[in-house]
Write an enzyme that holds these catalytic residues in place. Structure first.
Site, PDB file in Angstrom:
ATOM      1  N   HIS A 153       0.466  -1.204  -0.108  1.00  0.00           N
ATOM      2  CA  HIS A 153       0.367  -0.099  -0.281  1.00  0.00           C
ATOM      3  C   HIS A 153       0.585   1.332  -0.214  1.00  0.00           C
ATOM      4  O   HIS A 153       1.547   1.512   0.814  1.00  0.00           O
ATOM      5  CB  HIS A 153      -1.088   0.260   0.550  1.00  0.00           C
ATOM      6  CG  HIS A 153      -1.384   1.250   1.335  1.00  0.00           C
ATOM      7  ND1 HIS A 153      -3.446   1.152   0.452  1.00  0.00           N
ATOM      8  CD2 HIS A 153      -2.463   2.159   1.673  1.00  0.00           C
ATOM      9  CE1 HIS A 153      -3.557   2.054   0.915  1.00  0.00           C
ATOM     10  NE2 HIS A 153      -3.177   3.055   1.712  1.00  0.00           N
TER      11      HIS A 153
ATOM     12  N   GLU B  63       8.298   1.102  -2.437  1.00  0.00           N
ATOM     13  CA  GLU B  63       8.383   0.516  -2.384  1.00  0.00           C
ATOM     14  C   GLU B  63       8.547  -0.602  -2.845  1.00  0.00           C
ATOM     15  O   GLU B  63       8.891  -2.005  -2.148  1.00  0.00           O
ATOM     16  CB  GLU B  63       6.242   0.262  -3.085  1.00  0.00           C
ATOM     17  CG  GLU B  63       5.617   0.877  -2.433  1.00  0.00           C
ATOM     18  CD  GLU B  63       4.139   1.261  -3.785  1.00  0.00           C
ATOM     19  OE1 GLU B  63       3.819  -0.360  -4.333  1.00  0.00           O
ATOM     20  OE2 GLU B  63       3.539   2.551  -4.088  1.00  0.00           O
TER      21      GLU B  63
HETATM   22  C1  GAR Z   1       1.517   0.942  -6.119  1.00  0.00           C
HETATM   23  O1  GAR Z   1       1.633   2.142  -6.223  1.00  0.00           O
HETATM   24  C2  GAR Z   1       0.749   0.695  -5.246  1.00  0.00           C
HETATM   25  O2  GAR Z   1       1.146   0.843  -3.874  1.00  0.00           O
HETATM   26  C3  GAR Z   1      -0.981   0.443  -5.942  1.00  0.00           C
HETATM   27  O3  GAR Z   1      -0.907   0.669  -6.824  1.00  0.00           O
HETATM   28  C4  GAR Z   1       0.387   0.656  -7.736  1.00  0.00           C
HETATM   29  C5  GAR Z   1       0.958  -0.078  -8.419  1.00  0.00           C
HETATM   30  O4  GAR Z   1       1.818   0.067  -9.383  1.00  0.00           O
HETATM   31  N1  GAR Z   1      -1.826   0.373  -4.791  1.00  0.00           N
HETATM   32  C6  GAR Z   1      -2.375   0.351  -4.176  1.00  0.00           C
HETATM   33  O5  GAR Z   1      -2.329   1.368  -3.932  1.00  0.00           O
HETATM   34  C7  GAR Z   1      -3.554  -0.625  -3.933  1.00  0.00           C
HETATM   35  N2  GAR Z   1      -4.598  -0.056  -2.607  1.00  0.00           N
HETATM   36  P1  GAR Z   1       2.605  -1.187  -9.991  1.00  0.00           P
HETATM   37  O6  GAR Z   1       1.859  -2.120 -11.102  1.00  0.00           O
HETATM   38  O7  GAR Z   1       3.661  -0.827 -11.055  1.00  0.00           O
HETATM   39  O8  GAR Z   1       3.285  -2.218  -9.171  1.00  0.00           O
END
Ligand code: GAR
Length: 203
Positions: A110, A180
């Site tokens: 998250h 992340e």
């Molecule tokens: C990331 O920032 C993740 O934390 C967020 O979506 C993005 C996905 O990026 N997730 C949420 O908001 C879930 N509640 P990615 O597809 O490049 O990994």
């Protein structure tokens, strides 16, 4: 061995970070068994295909009801030998039957410091808009276990990042995303190691 099913809806950069860690030998007790997306055009499926991994498009919309969708997700997981699920930008709710079958074996990333800025409707840029509106000077990323409630389960790892003057939701999102990419592989490595230690203990 963690045999991980990765669920995602978007670009898949977190999946890429996990896959790179595996390919570089940094997660010796983890492998990717499949990637599942609700979105047939998602970048995350393209990354899976490019790396020779099963890339599966499954959406609630393909099914007449929740139950048949959940059954197909479960049989797909079973067919690929997945014993663990990592949500990586998955923007749909995981069916409760799947959460029940994989209890304590699902994690999510998250883009904020839970328990703040989580819950229904808090995803993508909305999270960063809310952080900026609150005047917080710190945000970050959280890896946590998934249960039936949104963004609720125990935290595995968190990393903070500063909120800087002049930040936009997009600039803050990019800074959080870099965090992340560090903590998701690290969290999976930690879980895989503790499981491996427990297996040795039983043997
Ligand atoms: C990331 O920032 C993740 O934390 C967020 O979506 C993005 C996905 O990026 N997730 C949420 O908001 C879930 N509640 P990615 O597809 O490049 O990994």
């Amino acid at each position: 061995m963690l045999s991980i099913a990765v669920f995602g809806s978007g670009a898949g950069s977190n999946f890429m970070a996990i896959l790179t860690a595996i390919q570089q030998g940094n997660l010796p007790a983890a492998r990717i068994s499949l990637v599942l997306s609700n979105n047939s055009g998602a970048g995350i499926l393209g990354i899976a295909r490019a790396n020779g991994l099963p890339a599966i498009h499954l959406s609630r919309k393909q099914f007449p009801d929740e139950r048949s969708f959940a059954d197909t997700v479960l049989s797909t997981l079973r067919d690929h030998g997945a014993n663990f699920i990592a949500l990586a930008g998955y923007m749909k709710q995981v069916p409760p039957e799947v959460v029940a079958a994989y209890r304590k074996r699902i994690v999510n990333i998250h883009p904020a410091l839970l328990p703040r800025f989580g819950g229904a409707g808090m995803y993508g840029l909305r999270v960063h808009e809310a952080v900026l509106a609150s005047g917080e000077t710190t945000s970050g990323a959280t890896v946590h276990y998934v249960d039936e409630e949104y963004d609720n389960g125990p935290v595995v790892l968190q990393q903070t990042v500063p909120v800087l003057p002049g930040d936009t939701p997009a600039s803050l999102a990019a800074r959080v995303l870099a965090a992340e990419h560090q903590i998701y592989p690290a969290a999976i490595g930690r879980i895989a190691q503790s499981e491996r230690a427990a297996e040795h203990h039983h043997n």
